[in-house]
Design an enzyme around this catalytic site. Structure first.
Site, PDB file in Angstrom:
ATOM      1  N   TYR A 138       0.842  -1.200   0.000  1.00 12.19           N
ATOM      2  CA  TYR A 138       0.000   0.000   0.000  1.00 12.19           C
ATOM      3  C   TYR A 138       0.876   1.248   0.000  1.00 12.19           C
ATOM      4  O   TYR A 138       1.408   1.658   1.024  1.00 12.19           O
ATOM      5  CB  TYR A 138      -1.004  -0.043   1.168  1.00 12.19           C
ATOM      6  CG  TYR A 138      -2.215  -0.842   0.759  1.00 12.19           C
ATOM      7  CD1 TYR A 138      -2.085  -2.198   0.454  1.00 12.19           C
ATOM      8  CD2 TYR A 138      -3.444  -0.246   0.589  1.00 12.19           C
ATOM      9  CE1 TYR A 138      -3.158  -2.939   0.013  1.00 12.19           C
ATOM     10  CE2 TYR A 138      -4.535  -0.979   0.145  1.00 12.19           C
ATOM     11  CZ  TYR A 138      -4.386  -2.330  -0.137  1.00 12.19           C
ATOM     12  OH  TYR A 138      -5.448  -3.057  -0.595  1.00 12.19           O
ATOM     13  N   LYS A 191       2.705 -15.748  -0.088  1.00 17.59           N
ATOM     14  CA  LYS A 191       3.151 -16.128  -1.435  1.00 17.59           C
ATOM     15  C   LYS A 191       4.666 -16.266  -1.377  1.00 17.59           C
ATOM     16  O   LYS A 191       5.408 -15.625  -2.147  1.00 17.59           O
ATOM     17  CB  LYS A 191       2.693 -15.036  -2.434  1.00 17.59           C
ATOM     18  CG  LYS A 191       2.852 -15.391  -3.892  1.00 17.59           C
ATOM     19  CD  LYS A 191       1.958 -16.511  -4.379  1.00 17.59           C
ATOM     20  CE  LYS A 191       2.210 -16.806  -5.850  1.00 17.59           C
ATOM     21  NZ  LYS A 191       1.718 -18.131  -6.260  1.00 17.59           N
ATOM     22  N   ASP A 224      -2.794 -17.957  -4.025  1.00 12.55           N
ATOM     23  CA  ASP A 224      -3.549 -18.453  -5.186  1.00 12.55           C
ATOM     24  C   ASP A 224      -4.290 -19.744  -4.827  1.00 12.55           C
ATOM     25  O   ASP A 224      -5.473 -19.920  -5.157  1.00 12.55           O
ATOM     26  CB  ASP A 224      -2.628 -18.652  -6.391  1.00 12.55           C
ATOM     27  CG  ASP A 224      -1.328 -19.370  -6.044  1.00 12.55           C
ATOM     28  OD1 ASP A 224      -0.969 -19.422  -4.848  1.00 12.55           O
ATOM     29  OD2 ASP A 224      -0.672 -19.897  -6.964  1.00 12.55           O
ATOM     30  N   ASP A 248      -7.215  -7.710   1.268  1.00 10.10           N
ATOM     31  CA  ASP A 248      -8.221  -6.899   0.588  1.00 10.10           C
ATOM     32  C   ASP A 248      -8.942  -7.735  -0.459  1.00 10.10           C
ATOM     33  O   ASP A 248     -10.174  -7.772  -0.532  1.00 10.10           O
ATOM     34  CB  ASP A 248      -7.517  -5.701  -0.065  1.00 10.10           C
ATOM     35  CG  ASP A 248      -8.504  -4.699  -0.616  1.00 10.10           C
ATOM     36  OD1 ASP A 248      -9.598  -4.577  -0.034  1.00 10.10           O
ATOM     37  OD2 ASP A 248      -8.185  -4.035  -1.618  1.00 10.10           O
ATOM     38  N   ASP A 252     -13.013  -9.486  -0.273  1.00 10.80           N
ATOM     39  CA  ASP A 252     -14.105  -9.221  -1.222  1.00 10.80           C
ATOM     40  C   ASP A 252     -14.633 -10.536  -1.797  1.00 10.80           C
ATOM     41  O   ASP A 252     -15.841 -10.710  -1.973  1.00 10.80           O
ATOM     42  CB  ASP A 252     -13.619  -8.327  -2.377  1.00 10.80           C
ATOM     43  CG  ASP A 252     -13.860  -6.843  -2.080  1.00 10.80           C
ATOM     44  OD1 ASP A 252     -13.830  -6.474  -0.889  1.00 10.80           O
ATOM     45  OD2 ASP A 252     -14.062  -6.060  -3.032  1.00 10.80           O
TER      46      ASP A 252
END
Ligand code: ATP
Length: 361
Positions: A138, A191, A224, A248, A252
């Site tokens: 960010y 990851k 993933d 984030d 969603d």
């Protein structure tokens, strides 16, 4: 002290924001007032503070200094959504991110839960995503000076990701404490196969913290694989802990599996500050039409009350929070919903249905 009407006072900030913000914030305020009254709690003293487009027009900035000062004087606050993409270019800060950064709200707690009576892609989803909220990729918050994104030439863009052991430890503790009060299972999402230093630090620090919580089962997944697993078997998850950007995106996805963005709640917190904020944005297409779903903010406000109950040892606030949770679930179970969930209720009608049920337990 139980914090009944004669107990500690409760000063709550209220920030409308843009788009559907004024409608859903007013709805949440009404539900909180009624839940506190029904639970025998203190009456909230509300402090309304400006943010967003109206603040630009009146005060020349989307986030006036006195809004930050006003929030600092509250016990916690409800933040409406902002639509910063629509602000004039010279005002294009993201007020929500700026507030999180100003108050060091490092943890973003995002539950995803299906409700009986509401169509959900995953009926059995009941999980919480614990998202690190102060660093990662960010660009507006991962540098003390300047931005985490920059262009050495107009044709080259670079982005810096920041991961610190201290922030990983902090967020991991949030996740394990939360899991201890739930189904006692934490999944670390990372990851580390392609970002072995940053994501490796995140994963390994979470595992180190896990050793302090021997009663909690822990595993880890690449982001993933976790996205695919979430769609395939969301019921497998209890608490997921992850870095900012992955959190984030996954939240969603989880919100949609649970029904709608309109029901996705969140709490942003540090050790001593908390802010209720819906996951959804300002939904300008619905602004002023009495059609927005206020549930995300109802449930976020309930999270804030529960956080305050723990911190202030004031169980009456947790009872008020439970009344909100039950009233929302009972309203859905009665087949009442807003248009985003296929229902016919307006924002105002839905709010009154929840208020009526807040009083009946
Ligand atoms: P942001 O980037 O600020 O999160 P966004 O553009 O991704 O915002 P939202 O504003 O969250 O998206 O909403 C996208 C669409 O979802 C809206 O246009 C609206 O139709 C629907 N939506 C979002 N929130 C709600 C809500 N509370 N009630 C009903 N519909 C909603």
């Amino acid at each position: 002290m139980d914090g009944t009407a004669s107990g500690q006072r409760l000063r709550l900030g209220l920030v409308d924001g843009d788009g559907i913000g004024p409608e859903v914030v007013a709805s949440a305020r009404r539900v909180v007032d009624e839940a506190l009254a029904a639970a025998g709690g203190p009456a909230a003293e509300w402090v309304a503070l400006p943010m967003g487009r109206r603040a630009i027009e009146e005060f020349g900035t989307a986030l006036p200094e006195f809004t930050l000062e006003g929030l600092a004087g509250t016990d916690g606050w409800i933040l409406g959504p902002h639509d910063n993409a629509s602000y004039p270019p010279e005002h294009r800060i993201a007020p929500g991110g700026a507030i999180r950064r100003h108050f060091g709200l490092h943890a973003n707690i995002r539950p995803a839960q299906a409700f009986p009576g509401i169509r959900a892609m995953a009926d059995d989803i009941d999980l919480v995503i614990v998202r690190e909220n102060s660093e990662g990729f960010y660009a507006d918050r991962n540098m003390a000076v300047g931005s985490g994104e920059f262009c050495p030439t107009p044709d080259i863009a670079l982005s810096v990701g920041l991961v610190t052991r201290a922030a990983c430890e902090r967020i991991a503790h949030e996740a394990f404490r939360l899991a201890a009060a739930r189904r006692k299972q934490v999944t670390i999402v990372h990851k580390a196969n392609v970002l072995p230093l940053t994501m490796g630090l995140f994963r390994d620090t979470c595992y180190a913290v896990a050793r302090k919580y021997p009663g909690i089962t822990v595993n880890d997944e690449h982001v993933d694989a976790a996205a695919a697993h979430l769609v395939r078997s969301p019921g497998d998850y209890d608490v997921l802990v992850t870095e900012n950007l992955f959190g984030d995106i996954l939240s969603d996805l989880a919100a949609q599996l649970a029904g709608s963005l309109g029901t996705a709640a969140s709490l942003n917190c540090s050790a001593d500050r908390a802010m209720a904020q819906a996951v959804h944005g300002a939904a300008p297409d619905l602004a002023g039409r009495n059609r927005a779903n206020p549930v995300a903010l109802h449930l976020s406000a309930a999270m804030l009350l529960r956080w305050l109950a723990d911190r202030r040892e004031q169980p009456v606030l947790a009872r008020a929070a439970s009344r909100i949770d039950h009233a929302v679930a009972a309203t859905f179970a009665a087949g009442i919903a807003t248009a985003d969930l296929g229902g016919l209720a307006s924002t105002a009608e839905f709010t009154e249905q929840v208020v009526a049920r807040v009083h009946h337990r």
